[in-house]
Design an enzyme around this catalytic site. Structure first.
Site, PDB file in Angstrom:
ATOM      1  N   CYS A 157      -2.596   1.232 -14.484  1.00  0.00           N
ATOM      2  CA  CYS A 157      -3.705   0.435 -13.971  1.00  0.00           C
ATOM      3  C   CYS A 157      -5.084   1.050 -14.211  1.00  0.00           C
ATOM      4  O   CYS A 157      -6.099   0.461 -13.828  1.00  0.00           O
ATOM      5  CB  CYS A 157      -3.499   0.173 -12.484  1.00  0.00           C
ATOM      6  SG  CYS A 157      -1.906  -0.612 -12.148  1.00  0.00           S
ATOM      7  N   HIS A 282     -10.670   0.724  -6.211  1.00  0.00           N
ATOM      8  CA  HIS A 282      -9.379   0.285  -6.755  1.00  0.00           C
ATOM      9  C   HIS A 282      -8.709  -0.652  -5.753  1.00  0.00           C
ATOM     10  O   HIS A 282      -8.219  -1.705  -6.132  1.00  0.00           O
ATOM     11  CB  HIS A 282      -8.507   1.495  -7.062  1.00  0.00           C
ATOM     12  CG  HIS A 282      -7.274   1.155  -7.829  1.00  0.00           C
ATOM     13  ND1 HIS A 282      -7.313   0.488  -9.041  1.00  0.00           N
ATOM     14  CD2 HIS A 282      -5.952   1.372  -7.568  1.00  0.00           C
ATOM     15  CE1 HIS A 282      -6.073   0.324  -9.496  1.00  0.00           C
ATOM     16  NE2 HIS A 282      -5.238   0.836  -8.610  1.00  0.00           N
ATOM     17  N   THR A 286      -2.222  -1.967  -0.921  1.00  0.00           N
ATOM     18  CA  THR A 286      -0.987  -1.283  -0.546  1.00  0.00           C
ATOM     19  C   THR A 286      -1.331  -0.216   0.494  1.00  0.00           C
ATOM     20  O   THR A 286      -2.437   0.329   0.484  1.00  0.00           O
ATOM     21  CB  THR A 286      -0.296  -0.642  -1.761  1.00  0.00           C
ATOM     22  OG1 THR A 286      -1.196   0.274  -2.391  1.00  0.00           O
ATOM     23  CG2 THR A 286       0.113  -1.701  -2.755  1.00  0.00           C
ATOM     24  N   PRO A 287      -0.407   0.085   1.388  1.00  0.00           N
ATOM     25  CA  PRO A 287      -0.744   0.989   2.500  1.00  0.00           C
ATOM     26  C   PRO A 287      -1.293   2.339   2.056  1.00  0.00           C
ATOM     27  O   PRO A 287      -2.355   2.765   2.515  1.00  0.00           O
ATOM     28  CB  PRO A 287       0.598   1.132   3.234  1.00  0.00           C
ATOM     29  CG  PRO A 287       1.310  -0.161   2.963  1.00  0.00           C
ATOM     30  CD  PRO A 287       0.941  -0.520   1.547  1.00  0.00           C
ATOM     31  N   GLU A 293      -7.689   6.270  -0.829  1.00  0.00           N
ATOM     32  CA  GLU A 293      -8.981   6.012  -1.458  1.00  0.00           C
ATOM     33  C   GLU A 293     -10.085   5.918  -0.402  1.00  0.00           C
ATOM     34  O   GLU A 293     -11.192   6.447  -0.598  1.00  0.00           O
ATOM     35  CB  GLU A 293      -8.943   4.734  -2.287  1.00  0.00           C
ATOM     36  CG  GLU A 293     -10.206   4.523  -3.100  1.00  0.00           C
ATOM     37  CD  GLU A 293     -10.162   3.307  -4.005  1.00  0.00           C
ATOM     38  OE1 GLU A 293     -11.040   3.195  -4.892  1.00  0.00           O
ATOM     39  OE2 GLU A 293      -9.261   2.459  -3.831  1.00  0.00           O
ATOM     40  N   LYS A 311     -10.175  -7.362  -5.366  1.00  0.00           N
ATOM     41  CA  LYS A 311      -8.867  -7.877  -5.781  1.00  0.00           C
ATOM     42  C   LYS A 311      -8.466  -9.137  -5.013  1.00  0.00           C
ATOM     43  O   LYS A 311      -7.555  -9.848  -5.424  1.00  0.00           O
ATOM     44  CB  LYS A 311      -7.808  -6.782  -5.667  1.00  0.00           C
ATOM     45  CG  LYS A 311      -7.959  -5.741  -6.779  1.00  0.00           C
ATOM     46  CD  LYS A 311      -6.884  -4.677  -6.734  1.00  0.00           C
ATOM     47  CE  LYS A 311      -6.905  -3.827  -8.001  1.00  0.00           C
ATOM     48  NZ  LYS A 311      -8.135  -3.052  -8.173  1.00  0.00           N
ATOM     49  N   HIS A 316      -4.488  -8.067  -8.446  1.00  0.00           N
ATOM     50  CA  HIS A 316      -4.452  -6.787  -9.162  1.00  0.00           C
ATOM     51  C   HIS A 316      -4.026  -7.065 -10.597  1.00  0.00           C
ATOM     52  O   HIS A 316      -2.873  -7.397 -10.858  1.00  0.00           O
ATOM     53  CB  HIS A 316      -3.478  -5.830  -8.482  1.00  0.00           C
ATOM     54  CG  HIS A 316      -3.481  -4.452  -9.081  1.00  0.00           C
ATOM     55  ND1 HIS A 316      -4.372  -4.055 -10.055  1.00  0.00           N
ATOM     56  CD2 HIS A 316      -2.689  -3.377  -8.845  1.00  0.00           C
ATOM     57  CE1 HIS A 316      -4.131  -2.803 -10.387  1.00  0.00           C
ATOM     58  NE2 HIS A 316      -3.120  -2.376  -9.665  1.00  0.00           N
ATOM     59  N   PHE A 374      -0.479   4.330 -11.805  1.00  0.00           N
ATOM     60  CA  PHE A 374       0.775   5.033 -11.559  1.00  0.00           C
ATOM     61  C   PHE A 374       0.786   6.369 -12.308  1.00  0.00           C
ATOM     62  O   PHE A 374       0.193   6.509 -13.377  1.00  0.00           O
ATOM     63  CB  PHE A 374       1.952   4.188 -12.034  1.00  0.00           C
ATOM     64  CG  PHE A 374       2.382   3.120 -11.057  1.00  0.00           C
ATOM     65  CD1 PHE A 374       1.809   3.011  -9.817  1.00  0.00           C
ATOM     66  CD2 PHE A 374       3.378   2.222 -11.403  1.00  0.00           C
ATOM     67  CE1 PHE A 374       2.210   2.033  -8.918  1.00  0.00           C
ATOM     68  CE2 PHE A 374       3.796   1.235 -10.527  1.00  0.00           C
ATOM     69  CZ  PHE A 374       3.216   1.143  -9.280  1.00  0.00           C
TER      70      PHE A 374
END
Length: 386
Positions: A157, A282, A286-287, A293, A311, A316, A374
């Site tokens: 990503c 970003h 997600t948790p 971040e 997003k 995403h 990732f």
């Protein structure tokens, strides 16, 4: 930045993007992608890709990913701007550096579902170039009539954020005078079911940094920018890259890579955290990603910095996230229209004062875009006027 353009679920080109951001109109819709079983989720799907077609001269590269790329290349006069750069610098004087996480894997998936009697790909998909990671890069170079270096970056990503750094190095080293950078990723089964297998996909529209966030909404997009050694307009002032090497799909628990990338961009640009007016985060919803971040932003930037995730508008978009969100940051820089965070209602207590839910107007001198992938592939970009 001689030119830039973006196509996403909110529309084709910069006009629809600015309108959607200002109206807080999301491009997310309930999943209607593919045949057969469908995930109960929301997606950012670009309208018209299936009905579009490549020119006859580019038919050998035909696939959904390259059709979306062609749609984006035709928007905002981008083809004409590249043609002018090609005339100034020559076909070999302009590089192509593009990012993608899945390239044309959707075409490969289709080919495997329609194997012929001998176990081979069907005739209409027996075109090797669309089954390689470099399908996008090769297509864009051919479509633009360029003969300089052509690079495809695939770092999940962060792919189409890292292209800016690679292009800048090519220009600064004298290899080329200009570069077309960008990224394209399209929805396909591997994307939807792969992320679902990781338990990262939400059954509702994503809510970045919300205390009750449940995961991401996947999207597709294409965007491009033209970088030149000399010229007017906003400039890439700095970039930072880092590699966590912590976990295949989870960021470093202390946000080490994210912080290093942001500090690297600031250092290269000769700026301090207080100089940054807006950060496009970003912020995948997600948790762990949002928690880490948010903590990194709160610890590095003053309260005067505005930050948000966009997003909720586009989903995403994976390997295209870097370019799409860089374009959104550039729009904030040029027009002073700073987006908030769509769909979210109550910020996680871990967020600092930088995180904003509502849109706002402010004069921006310097803007940043974060893209974290990732494997800990992190990139932060800084834009401003020289």
């Amino acid at each position: 930045m001689a030119a830039y353009t973006a196509t996403s679920a909110v529309g084709v080109g910069l006009g629809p993007l600015r309108e959607a951001l200002a109206a807080r109109r999301s491009g997310l819709r309930r999943n209607d992608f593919g045949d057969g079983e469908r995930l109960d989720t929301f997606i950012g799907r670009v309208a018209g890709v299936e009905e579009s077609a490549l020119p006859a001269s580019l038919a050998g590269w035909d696939c959904r990913n390259n059709r979306l790329a062609w749609m984006a290349l035709q928007a905002d006069g981008f083809l004409d701007r590249v043609a002018a750069a090609r005339k100034r610098h020559g076909e070999r004087g302009v590089a192509v550096v593009v990012g993608t996480s899945t390239s044309s894997i959707g075409a490969s998936e289709e080919a495997y579902t329609r194997l012929d009697g001998d176990g081979g790909f069907p005739a209409d998909l027996a075109r090797p170039i669309v089954h390689t990671p470099h399908s996008l890069g090769d297509f864009v170079q051919q479509a633009l009539g360029l003969r300089g270096p052509a690079v495809t970056v695939a770092t999940a990503c962060s792919s189409s954020a890292k292209v800016f750094a690679q292009a800048a190095r090519l220009i600064r080293s004298g290899v080329v005078e200009a570069a077309v950078v960008g990224g394209v990723d399209t929805l396909c089964g591997s994307v939807l079911f792969g992320f679902n297998a990781l338990e990262l996909v939400s059954s509702e529209p994503c809510r970045p940094f919300d205390v009750a966030r449940r995961g991401l909404s996947l999207g597709e997009a294409a965007g491009f920018a033209l970088l030149e050694r000399e010229g007017s307009g906003p400039r890439l002032l700095g970039w930072g890259e880092s590699s966590d090497a912590h976990h295949m799909s989870s960021p470093h628990p202390e946000g080490l890579g994210a912080r290093l990338a942001m500090e690297g961009a600031l250092s290269r640009a000769g700026l301090t955290p207080a100089d940054i007016d807006y950060i496009n985060l970003h912020g995948t919803a997600t948790p762990k990603n949002d928690e880490i971040e948010a903590d990194a932003i709160a610890g590095l930037f003053p309260a005067s910095t505005w930050a948000s995730s966009t997003k909720g508008w586009t989903g995403h978009t994976l390997g295209a996230a870097g370019i799409i969100e860089s374009v959104i940051a550039l729009l904030a820089l040029e027009h002073g229209e700073v987006p908030g965070t769509l769909n979210s209602a109550e910020l996680d207590p871990l967020c600092g004062p930088q995180l904003r839910l509502d849109n706002g107007q402010r004069r921006c001198r310097h803007v940043m875009n974060n893209s974290f992938g990732f494997g800990g592939n992190n990139a932060s970009l800084l834009f401003g006027y020289a």
